[in-house]
Design a protein around this motif. Structure first.
Motif, mmCIF file in Angstrom:
data_model
loop_
_atom_site.group_PDB
_atom_site.id
_atom_site.type_symbol
_atom_site.label_atom_id
_atom_site.label_comp_id
_atom_site.label_asym_id
_atom_site.label_seq_id
_atom_site.Cartn_x
_atom_site.Cartn_y
_atom_site.Cartn_z
ATOM 1 N N ALA A 54 94.022 3.929 62.831
ATOM 2 C CA ALA A 54 93.986 2.348 62.702
ATOM 3 C C ALA A 54 93.450 1.794 63.877
ATOM 4 O O ALA A 54 93.706 2.393 65.044
ATOM 5 C CB ALA A 54 95.005 1.920 62.421
ATOM 6 N N THR A 55 92.469 0.803 63.901
ATOM 7 C CA THR A 55 91.864 0.210 65.020
ATOM 8 C C THR A 55 92.759 -1.068 65.586
ATOM 9 O O THR A 55 93.507 -1.587 64.568
ATOM 10 C CB THR A 55 90.297 -0.523 64.727
ATOM 11 N N PRO A 56 92.871 -1.030 66.650
ATOM 12 C CA PRO A 56 93.919 -1.891 67.322
ATOM 13 C C PRO A 56 93.303 -3.464 66.873
ATOM 14 O O PRO A 56 92.432 -3.776 66.880
ATOM 15 C CB PRO A 56 93.800 -1.919 68.724
ATOM 16 N N HIS A 57 94.427 -4.400 66.650
ATOM 17 C CA HIS A 57 93.876 -5.705 66.310
ATOM 18 C C HIS A 57 94.315 -6.504 67.478
ATOM 19 O O HIS A 57 95.272 -6.268 68.298
ATOM 20 C CB HIS A 57 94.734 -6.203 64.993
ATOM 21 N N ALA A 58 93.544 -7.635 67.599
ATOM 22 C CA ALA A 58 93.692 -8.659 68.659
ATOM 23 C C ALA A 58 95.407 -9.249 68.326
ATOM 24 O O ALA A 58 95.730 -9.844 67.286
ATOM 25 C CB ALA A 58 92.729 -9.706 68.789
ATOM 26 N N PRO A 59 96.043 -9.508 69.478
ATOM 27 C CA PRO A 59 97.379 -10.107 69.300
ATOM 28 C C PRO A 59 97.186 -11.660 68.814
ATOM 29 O O PRO A 59 95.994 -12.297 69.040
ATOM 30 C CB PRO A 59 97.867 -10.211 70.605
ATOM 31 N N GLY A 60 98.138 -12.274 68.018
ATOM 32 C CA GLY A 60 97.885 -13.485 67.532
ATOM 33 C C GLY A 60 98.270 -13.811 66.115
ATOM 34 O O GLY A 60 98.020 -12.577 65.417
#
Length: 64
Positions: A54-60
């Protein structure tokens, strides 16, 4: 099937139809066995999605 029938009749039945059908069935069984043993999803060795990270997602909060 039609091509096999034409070859059988054109060669004077030197190549019997049962021989061609038997060889085809043997080939299908051999390839099925090979794929069943070698393919990880068919053999049950890997779960769906194991090969993809899985690709990391930006927080928020989600956009959209």
């Amino acid at each position: 099937t039609g091509l096999t029938y034409m070859l059988v009749t054109a060669t004077g039945e030197r190549v019997p139809l049962w021989s061609v059908a038997g060889g085809s069935l043997l080939g299908v069984l051999a390839m099925s066995t090979y794929l069943w043993r070698r393919h990880p999803r068919l053999a049950g060795g890997a779960d769906l999605g194991d090969e993809v990270r899985a690709t990391p997602h930006a927080p928020g909060p989600p956009r959209g």
